[in-house]
Design an enzyme around this catalytic site. Structure first.
Site, PDB file in Angstrom:
ATOM      1  N   GLU A 105       0.801  -1.234   0.000  1.00 21.77           N
ATOM      2  CA  GLU A 105       0.000   0.000   0.000  1.00 21.77           C
ATOM      3  C   GLU A 105       0.830   1.280   0.000  1.00 21.77           C
ATOM      4  O   GLU A 105       0.585   2.199   0.785  1.00 21.77           O
ATOM      5  CB  GLU A 105      -0.973  -0.011   1.191  1.00 21.77           C
ATOM      6  CG  GLU A 105      -1.910  -1.204   1.163  1.00 21.77           C
ATOM      7  CD  GLU A 105      -2.779  -1.353   2.419  1.00 21.77           C
ATOM      8  OE1 GLU A 105      -2.755  -0.459   3.276  1.00 21.77           O
ATOM      9  OE2 GLU A 105      -3.467  -2.373   2.531  1.00 21.77           O
ATOM     10  N   GLU A 114      -6.079 -10.680  -1.136  1.00 21.60           N
ATOM     11  CA  GLU A 114      -6.865 -10.448   0.093  1.00 21.60           C
ATOM     12  C   GLU A 114      -8.359 -10.428  -0.229  1.00 21.60           C
ATOM     13  O   GLU A 114      -9.120  -9.608   0.294  1.00 21.60           O
ATOM     14  CB  GLU A 114      -6.442  -9.120   0.745  1.00 21.60           C
ATOM     15  CG  GLU A 114      -4.954  -9.031   1.015  1.00 21.60           C
ATOM     16  CD  GLU A 114      -4.531  -7.791   1.798  1.00 21.60           C
ATOM     17  OE1 GLU A 114      -5.401  -7.071   2.331  1.00 21.60           O
ATOM     18  OE2 GLU A 114      -3.314  -7.544   1.855  1.00 21.60           O
TER      19      GLU A 114
HETATM   20  O1  9MR Z   1      -7.300  -7.895   8.642  1.00 18.88           O
HETATM   21  C1  9MR Z   1      -6.290  -7.141   9.278  1.00 18.88           C
HETATM   22  C2  9MR Z   1      -6.793  -6.633  10.622  1.00 18.88           C
HETATM   23  O2  9MR Z   1      -7.022  -7.723  11.509  1.00 18.88           O
HETATM   24  C3  9MR Z   1      -5.774  -5.661  11.224  1.00 18.88           C
HETATM   25  O3  9MR Z   1      -6.313  -5.079  12.396  1.00 18.88           O
HETATM   26  C4  9MR Z   1      -5.410  -4.582  10.215  1.00 18.88           C
HETATM   27  C5  9MR Z   1      -4.318  -3.662  10.744  1.00 18.88           C
HETATM   28  O4  9MR Z   1      -3.095  -4.346  10.904  1.00 18.88           O
HETATM   29  O5  9MR Z   1      -4.955  -5.163   9.014  1.00 18.88           O
HETATM   30  C6  9MR Z   1      -5.914  -5.984   8.387  1.00 18.88           C
HETATM   31  O6  9MR Z   1      -5.396  -6.504   7.183  1.00 18.88           O
HETATM   32  C7  9MR Z   1      -5.119  -5.555   6.172  1.00 18.88           C
HETATM   33  C8  9MR Z   1      -3.900  -6.035   5.421  1.00 18.88           C
HETATM   34  O7  9MR Z   1      -2.831  -6.260   6.303  1.00 18.88           O
HETATM   35  C9  9MR Z   1      -3.502  -5.061   4.332  1.00 18.88           C
HETATM   36  N1  9MR Z   1      -4.606  -4.774   3.442  1.00 18.88           N
HETATM   37  C10 9MR Z   1      -5.862  -4.390   4.098  1.00 18.88           C
HETATM   38  C11 9MR Z   1      -6.241  -5.427   5.148  1.00 18.88           C
HETATM   39  C12 9MR Z   1      -7.593  -5.080   5.767  1.00 18.88           C
HETATM   40  O8  9MR Z   1      -7.516  -3.886   6.454  1.00 18.88           O
END
Ligand code: 9MR
Length: 358
Positions: free
Chosen positions: A165, A270
């Site tokens: 990102e 994802e």
């Molecule tokens: O699903 C993840 C959630 O449990 C966490 O709190 C969050 C912050 O670390 O990240 C979420 O996963 C993200 C991923 O790492 C990157 N792309 C977006 C995902 C959803 O927010």
């Protein structure tokens, strides 16, 4: 005991039906599941790796979740356990326990592990945000983190989301600590450092929004092509695809096919399909919504199945069941984005995935 459980469940369901009226869907609605053929699993049915992001706490403590992960998937991503803060909470401390648990589990059960993620704007721990040092010191910090992590998992983690990102929706690099301290080169450097630590690992740039913003998509594709031209070791592009059932098939196909045109491997990294993108607080999941979700899963899988085989890294859904999705917590709304319902039963979406490779 089982009999009594069944009787109680029937009474509860009947009562809910009476209170809500026969036509109203019950949440979570057991009659929106599909028949289970135990001989069919996603990992057997898909002609490319099919994975899920997993939550290590659930893997340890929820047997249904654990067994479903073993049964259905052949590729695993840590939903959180390999992020910077989780692995490296202070300058001289690395906490490997959860990530090691996941990697051991994967090895015991013959699953590929995709590493997520080395460098992400969102995840620097406070010690990084407060770090004082010149450009060389920041470069060392970046390099040490990446190389310690990649070396630790060398030979066990097949691939990494090296940078996650980095692009903003307007097509410029997102402001973050790494951009501030190291300039735009932090991206190329991250790939080079990861490659030095494990030359066999496949390295991905991962981001969201390819399907809803052509500006962002074009900026990402240009950046990735530039990295390739400069000889930076990049093997793949991750399309997160946190999407929703109203997203057009054209946009979804354009996202996939534009990434394919880079010649790199493509990971739908994802995937989840929100059924409540407008945040309706009292929405319930209905048979109609289930069918629309099924169609969208089918379309994505079908489109992905048609790309060149050597570019198919796989499809990964972001966790397993609706009960585990990040979306409910993040947006505080009811939602049902995944192929398994709250009881870990197959939804129509599951059939949509199977139909995508028919
Ligand atoms: O699903 C993840 C959630 O449990 C966490 O709190 C969050 C912050 O670390 O990240 C979420 O996963 C993200 C991923 O790492 C990157 N792309 C977006 C995902 C959803 O927010």
């Amino acid at each position: 005991m089982k009999k009594y459980g069944l009787v109680i469940a029937l009474v509860v369901l009947t009562t809910m039906g009476c209170l809500k009226g026969q036509d109203d869907p019950v949440f979570p609605s057991p009659d929106l599941t599909i028949p289970v053929d135990e001989s069919v699993t996603l990992q057997k049915a898909m002609p490319f790796p099919f994975g899920a992001a997993v939550n290590v706490g659930l893997l340890k403590n929820n047997t249904t979740y654990r067994n479903l992960v073993i049964k259905e998937y052949n590729s695993l991503t840590a939903e959180n356990a390999m992020k910077f803060t989780q692995l490296h909470p202070s300058e001289n401390v690395y906490t490997w326990a959860d990530a090691d648990y996941l990697v051991d589990f994967a090895q015991q059960n013959g699953k590929r592990v995709h590493g997520h993620t080395l460098i992400w704007y969102k995840n620097p721990p406070s010690w990084v945000l407060n770090y004082q040092g010149d450009a060389q010191a920041w470069d060392n910090l970046l390099k040490n983190h990446i190389q310690t992590v990649v070396s630790h998992f060398k030979g066990k983690v097949a691939s990494w989301d090296v940078v996650n990102e980095a692009m903003a929706d307007n097509g410029t690099l997102r402001d973050c600590i790494w951009l501030q301290k190291l300039g735009a080169d932090y991206i190329a450097k991250s790939f080079i450092y990861a490659h030095q630590a494990d030359p066999d690992a496949l390295l991905f740039y991962n981001d969201f929004g390819h399907e809803y913003s052509t500006t962002k998509r074009t900026a990402i594709i240009n950046m990735v092509n530039n990295l390739k031209q400069q000889g930076v070791p990049i093997d793949g592009i991750g399309l997160q695809m946190h999407t929703n059932y109203m997203q057009s098939d054209k946009n979804l196909a354009d996202a996939i096919n534009t990434a394919v045109a880079t010649g790199l491997k493509v990971h739908i990294a994802e995937l989840d399909i929100s059924m409540n993108p407008n945040n309706i607080p009292d929405l319930t999941f209905s048979a109609g919504l289930a069918e629309q979700q099924k169609a969208k899963y089918e379309f994505i899988v079908k489109t992905y199945n048609a790309i060149p085989k050597n570019q198919q890294f796989g499809i990964t859904t972001w966790n397993v069941s609706d009960a585990d999705t990040w979306i409910r917590g993040e947006y505080n709304r009811p939602d049902w984005p995944l192929p398994f319902n709250d009881n870990y039963e197959r939804k129509a979406a599951y059939q949509g995935i199977l139909d995508g490779v028919k």
